[in-house]
Design an enzyme around this catalytic site. Structure first.
Site, mmCIF file in Angstrom:
data_model
loop_
_atom_site.group_PDB
_atom_site.id
_atom_site.type_symbol
_atom_site.label_atom_id
_atom_site.label_comp_id
_atom_site.label_asym_id
_atom_site.label_seq_id
_atom_site.Cartn_x
_atom_site.Cartn_y
_atom_site.Cartn_z
ATOM 1 N N ASN A 47 0.727 -1.315 -0.123
ATOM 2 C CA ASN A 47 -0.058 -0.039 0.083
ATOM 3 C C ASN A 47 0.758 1.443 -0.027
ATOM 4 O O ASN A 47 0.765 2.249 0.939
ATOM 5 C CB ASN A 47 -1.064 -0.235 1.214
ATOM 6 C CG ASN A 47 -0.285 -0.076 2.471
ATOM 7 O OD1 ASN A 47 0.903 -0.740 2.525
ATOM 8 N ND2 ASN A 47 -0.863 0.430 3.507
ATOM 9 N N ASP B 31 -0.408 -5.793 12.369
ATOM 10 C CA ASP B 31 -1.014 -4.940 11.318
ATOM 11 C C ASP B 31 -0.663 -3.358 11.471
ATOM 12 O O ASP B 31 -1.517 -2.535 11.373
ATOM 13 C CB ASP B 31 -2.653 -5.118 11.449
ATOM 14 C CG ASP B 31 -3.320 -5.144 10.233
ATOM 15 O OD1 ASP B 31 -2.678 -5.051 9.120
ATOM 16 O OD2 ASP B 31 -4.338 -4.477 10.075
ATOM 17 N N PHE C 130 -8.590 4.418 8.582
ATOM 18 C CA PHE C 130 -8.541 3.166 9.258
ATOM 19 C C PHE C 130 -6.999 2.897 9.778
ATOM 20 O O PHE C 130 -6.285 3.246 8.870
ATOM 21 C CB PHE C 130 -9.037 1.878 8.493
ATOM 22 C CG PHE C 130 -10.573 1.917 8.574
ATOM 23 C CD1 PHE C 130 -11.460 1.614 9.659
ATOM 24 C CD2 PHE C 130 -11.133 2.136 7.348
ATOM 25 C CE1 PHE C 130 -12.711 1.510 9.336
ATOM 26 C CE2 PHE C 130 -12.733 2.140 7.285
ATOM 27 C CZ PHE C 130 -13.371 1.898 8.071
ATOM 28 N N GLY C 131 -6.678 2.211 10.774
ATOM 29 C CA GLY C 131 -5.387 2.029 11.079
ATOM 30 C C GLY C 131 -4.698 2.355 12.376
ATOM 31 O O GLY C 131 -5.110 3.209 12.836
#
Length: 418
Positions: A96, A306, A324-325
């Site tokens: 990504n 993650d 998100f994240g």
């Protein structure tokens, strides 16, 4: 350094003969030369640390660093340094980036940036061109350059025929295909777990069904095509059961769970803190308990931090608009050790190596030294001073953790927290 002597280290390696024993470990030129109750070696650098424990080097199967394109979030150099201080000797880096890692040149770039580092970087290639889910990327070329798996990070494969073709094609070179368990048409514009809390807080929900439909579809495709499938970051009770049944049928499937989903629930969103806006979302307590059980019985193959650094402009904003994240490398061991205990935490941090084709050296004489050094006892509240990442978006801030990494010995290099 050619000679290194680790003194009075408790070895955590369930498959080895020294498991749970306190030993001195002599390393010469990157190889474990001798393991004994007490060793002295002239000219060796001695490492003696309080309550020193060692294990096989930890591996994280899902790490994002930003570079190229998003260096303001994290660059490869600082990302690998963060991994080392957090106890990880090997990381699989997601595609990504900008541009997306969808060509052999992209894989070459990542490997070149990590060359000579104590932490080994293993690229994950995008499954589709630009991660857009329309056409397969240069999978075989990327595989030949060292990509260990293929998947579009956080983007589901919407077209089932595309996933079918990918699973069939990748059998030709035994490659691992990843598919995000997320049905976007069911999740729509959800930002948290769909249940009582989402209704109470007035936030759009992501139902467990969005995960479970996608897992069901993907398992049917795997049964039809054969091949190797990895389902990253499952989060629901039913998701665990679906994979448990698939394994009983003999399907070649593996899965992981994010550390945050093992420790936290959607109760954390009470204050609308965007650090808890994660994908998959934090679920209910019943899901959290099912995930822990699935990890203990082997249904879930391992864990991932993650780790996903997000710059402040995209995180410190309205909940609906925040990305998100969460970062996670620094807090992974402390959180896992608090929830699972030391032996299971170490197992969970090393058990995905074989699946991703990552070397896993036993703590035995004659083995390549790939070692994590840690102390499983300290209790502390995780704070900003514990963060080494460029971005500060941690879902673990303020949480009570147990255990800290001292550092690593890997690729003939010693890295210790100062």
């Amino acid at each position: 350094m050619s000679l290194l002597l680790l003194k009075s280290a408790t070895i955590i390696d369930a498959t080895g003969k020294h498991h749970l024993k306190k030993r001195d470990v002599l390393i010469e030129k990157g190889v474990i030369k001798k393991i004994a109750t007490s060793l002295q070696e002239k000219g060796a650098r001695e490492i003696e640390l309080p309550n020193l424990h060692i294990s096989r080097g930890w591996f994280d199967s899902s790490v994002s660093f930003g570079e190229p394109g998003y260096e303001e979030r994290e660059n490869i150099s600082n990302g690998l340094r963060t991994a080392a201080f957090s106890g990880f000797t090997q990381v699989a880096v997601n595609p990504n980036t900008n541009p997306v890692t969808d060509t052999k040149a992209g894989v070459q770039f990542l490997k070149a940036k990590a060359e000579g580092n104590p932490v080994s970087l293993f690229p994950v290639g995008a499954l589709t061109v630009r991660g857009e889910g329309k056409d397969l990327a240069e999978l075989y070329d990327m595989y030949n350059e060292g990509a260990v798996a293929f998947g579009d990070y956080k983007n589901p494969v919407k077209n089932p025929n595309l996933l079918k073709i990918a699973l069939q094609y990748c059998q030709n070179f035994n490659a691992l295909v990843q598919s995000m368990p997320y049905e976007p048409q069911v999740a729509t514009k959800g930002v948290m777990n769909e249940e009582l809390n989402s209704t109470r807080l007035g936030l759009k929900g992501i139902p467990a069904l969005a995960e479970e439909l996608q897992i069901t579809r993907d398992l049917y495709l795997l049964e039809y095509t054969g091949g190797k499938l990895h389902i990253p970051t499952i989060s629901t009770k039913t998701g665990v059961e679906l994979i448990r049944n698939a394994k009983k049928k003999g399907l070649n499937v593996s899965c992981s769970v994010a550390v945050a989903n093992l420790m936290l629930t959607d109760d954390e969103l009470e204050e609308f803190d965007t650090n808890y806006k994660l994908l998959p979302p934090l679920r209910a307590e019943a899901d959290r308990k099912a995930l822990i059980k699935g990890l203990k019985d082997g249904t879930i193959d391992g864990v991932t931090s993650d780790h996903d650094p997000i710059d402040i402009e995209n995180k410190k904003t309205e909940f609906d608009h925040a990305m998100f994240g969460s970062i996670g490398l620094e807090s992974s061991f402390g959180a896992l050790n608090a929830v699972l205990g030391t032996e299971l935490a170490v197992q969970a941090l090393t058990s995905l190596k074989e699946r991703f084709g990552v070397p896993s050296a036993a703590l035995e004489e004659g083995s390549t030294a790939n070692i994590t050094l840690f102390d499983p006892e300290p209790d502390y509240a995780f704070s900003e001073k514990d963060i080494r990442s460029t971005s500060m978006n941690s879902a673990m801030l303020g949480k009570k953790l147990k255990g800290r990494a001292y550092g690593i010995y890997s690729n003939k290099k010693l890295v210790l927290n100062k």
